[in-house]
Design a protein around this motif. Structure first.
Motif, PDB file in Angstrom:
ATOM      1  N   LYS A 114     -98.886 -57.230 -21.256  1.00  0.00           N
ATOM      2  CA  LYS A 114     -98.676 -58.326 -20.305  1.00  0.00           C
ATOM      3  C   LYS A 114     -97.303 -58.952 -20.526  1.00  0.00           C
ATOM      4  CE  LYS A 114    -100.856 -62.620 -18.682  1.00  0.00           C
ATOM      5  NZ  LYS A 114    -101.848 -63.660 -18.990  1.00  0.00           N
ATOM      6  N   THR A 115     -96.501 -59.014 -19.469  1.00  0.00           N
ATOM      7  CA  THR A 115     -95.083 -59.365 -19.598  1.00  0.00           C
ATOM      8  C   THR A 115     -94.692 -60.451 -18.605  1.00  0.00           C
ATOM      9  OG1 THR A 115     -94.564 -57.117 -20.359  1.00  0.00           O
ATOM     10  CG2 THR A 115     -92.723 -58.430 -19.540  1.00  0.00           C
ATOM     11  N   LEU A 116     -93.879 -61.382 -19.091  1.00  0.00           N
ATOM     12  CA  LEU A 116     -93.299 -62.433 -18.247  1.00  0.00           C
ATOM     13  C   LEU A 116     -91.798 -62.188 -18.129  1.00  0.00           C
ATOM     14  CD1 LEU A 116     -93.427 -65.188 -16.748  1.00  0.00           C
ATOM     15  CD2 LEU A 116     -93.094 -66.286 -18.983  1.00  0.00           C
ATOM     16  N   LEU A 117     -91.310 -62.089 -16.910  1.00  0.00           N
ATOM     17  CA  LEU A 117     -89.877 -61.969 -16.637  1.00  0.00           C
ATOM     18  C   LEU A 117     -89.340 -63.347 -16.266  1.00  0.00           C
ATOM     19  CD1 LEU A 117     -87.261 -60.308 -16.006  1.00  0.00           C
ATOM     20  CD2 LEU A 117     -88.200 -59.931 -13.705  1.00  0.00           C
ATOM     21  N   ILE A 118     -88.292 -63.768 -16.952  1.00  0.00           N
ATOM     22  CA  ILE A 118     -87.682 -65.069 -16.662  1.00  0.00           C
ATOM     23  C   ILE A 118     -86.313 -64.849 -16.041  1.00  0.00           C
ATOM     24  CG2 ILE A 118     -86.769 -67.197 -17.667  1.00  0.00           C
ATOM     25  CD1 ILE A 118     -88.957 -67.061 -19.715  1.00  0.00           C
ATOM     26  N   ASP A 119     -86.110 -65.408 -14.872  1.00  0.00           N
ATOM     27  CA  ASP A 119     -84.818 -65.315 -14.192  1.00  0.00           C
ATOM     28  C   ASP A 119     -83.996 -66.544 -14.570  1.00  0.00           C
ATOM     29  OD1 ASP A 119     -82.690 -64.885 -12.544  1.00  0.00           O
ATOM     30  OD2 ASP A 119     -83.869 -64.524 -10.726  1.00  0.00           O
ATOM     31  N   ALA A 120     -83.029 -66.344 -15.460  1.00  0.00           N
ATOM     32  CA  ALA A 120     -82.179 -67.451 -15.916  1.00  0.00           C
ATOM     33  C   ALA A 120     -80.760 -67.303 -15.376  1.00  0.00           C
ATOM     34  CB  ALA A 120     -82.165 -67.515 -17.446  1.00  0.00           C
ATOM     35  N   ASP A 121     -80.664 -66.755 -14.170  1.00  0.00           N
ATOM     36  CA  ASP A 121     -79.368 -66.533 -13.511  1.00  0.00           C
ATOM     37  C   ASP A 121     -79.425 -67.201 -12.133  1.00  0.00           C
ATOM     38  OD1 ASP A 121     -77.089 -65.608 -12.259  1.00  0.00           O
ATOM     39  OD2 ASP A 121     -77.387 -63.511 -12.812  1.00  0.00           O
ATOM     40  N   PRO A 122     -78.491 -68.129 -11.837  1.00  0.00           N
ATOM     41  CA  PRO A 122     -78.506 -68.820 -10.535  1.00  0.00           C
ATOM     42  C   PRO A 122     -78.437 -67.884  -9.324  1.00  0.00           C
ATOM     43  CG  PRO A 122     -76.936 -69.860 -12.026  1.00  0.00           C
ATOM     44  CD  PRO A 122     -77.391 -68.606 -12.711  1.00  0.00           C
TER      45      PRO A 122
END
Length: 258
Positions: free
Chosen positions: A33-41
């Motif tokens: 189980k994986t969470l992708l975090i978008d930390a790019d505007p």
């Protein structure tokens, strides 16, 4: 407790977001189980998994600046087992707003502490800069993957990034490891690509992943459909490359493959 891996390189166009999306998807389809975090505007990781950034009402920005609960923001994606903490353009303002905050480098860590026990892996797509949001990601992460394209200027700027990582390790996150250097955009037809591989392996030796990501048309077109390469074309060389990378990371971390 989930392992947090930042995908970082201040040099643009090296396959950073492609790697974040498709590594996260590969880990998910391998039953982690994986969470992708978008930390790019630019929010390319958000659109790349099929979520329109313009329709995102709350994002990673509200979590790190306003303290919103990430549970209320995380969305399911089309890829089974893959979840997204999205971004939108407001994240541009986070750099300025965080300057005056106490413990400004720790904001993302505080956010992720609320959810990290719920995922086996958390993958952070960093922006192509060494600004405060990227420093936050490195401070929150257990390790960092550095994508390097197989082109002439491959090593340009790598020293600056490694120096930033060293500063973060010294001042903010002594437990931060380099998960590995990932060679991307490898073109089997070009002698230059092979020379870059040899040069990077000579300089960095065991830090370099065995898996190399090939240039692949299907991999390049998948984001335009809002799909991970696994969902777009699971039999393509790009999908096989990223599944192999996921397996290599699982093996390196002594995690049983399900």
């Amino acid at each position: 407790m989930g392992k947090i891996i930042a995908i970082a390189n201040q040099k643009g166009g090296v396959g950073k977001t492609t790697t974040a999306i498709n590594l996260a998807a590969s880990l998910a389809v391998l039953d982690h189980k994986t969470l992708l975090i978008d930390a790019d505007p630019q929010a390319n990781a958000t659109s790349g998994v099929g979520i329109n950034p313009k329709q995102v009402e709350t994002s990673i920005y509200e979590c790190i600046i306003n303290g919103n609960d990430p549970h209320d923001v995380i969305a399911e994606t089309e890829t089974p087992g893959l979840y997204l903490l999205p971004a939108h353009i407001d994240l541009v303002g986070a750099e300025i707003e965080m300057i005056s905050l106490p413990e400004r480098e720790q904001m993302m860590r505080k956010t992720l502490n609320k959810v990290k026990n719920e995922y086996e892996f958390i993958i952070i797509d960093c922006s192509p800069s060494l600004g405060l949001v990227t420093v936050n990601a490195l401070t929150a992460a257990d390790s960092v993957i550095i994508p390097v394209q197989c082109e002439y200027f491959a090593l340009e700027g790598l020293g600056k990034l490694l120096n930033t990582i060293k500063i973060v390790q010294t001042r903010l996150n002594p437990n931060l490891d380099i998960e590995g250097i990932l060679l991307t955009m490898f073109d089997t037809r070009l002698r230059l690509s092979k020379q870059v591989v040899e040069e990077v392996k000579m300089h960095f030796q065991d830090m370099v992943f065995d898996t190399i990501i090939n240039r692949n048309t299907r991999l390049g077109e998948a984001p335009s459909f809002g799909k991970t390469i696994i969902m777009h074309d699971a039999g393509s060389i790009g999908a096989i490359n990223y599944l192999n990378l996921a397996r290599e990371i699982l093996e390196k971390n002594h995690i049983n493959q399900k």
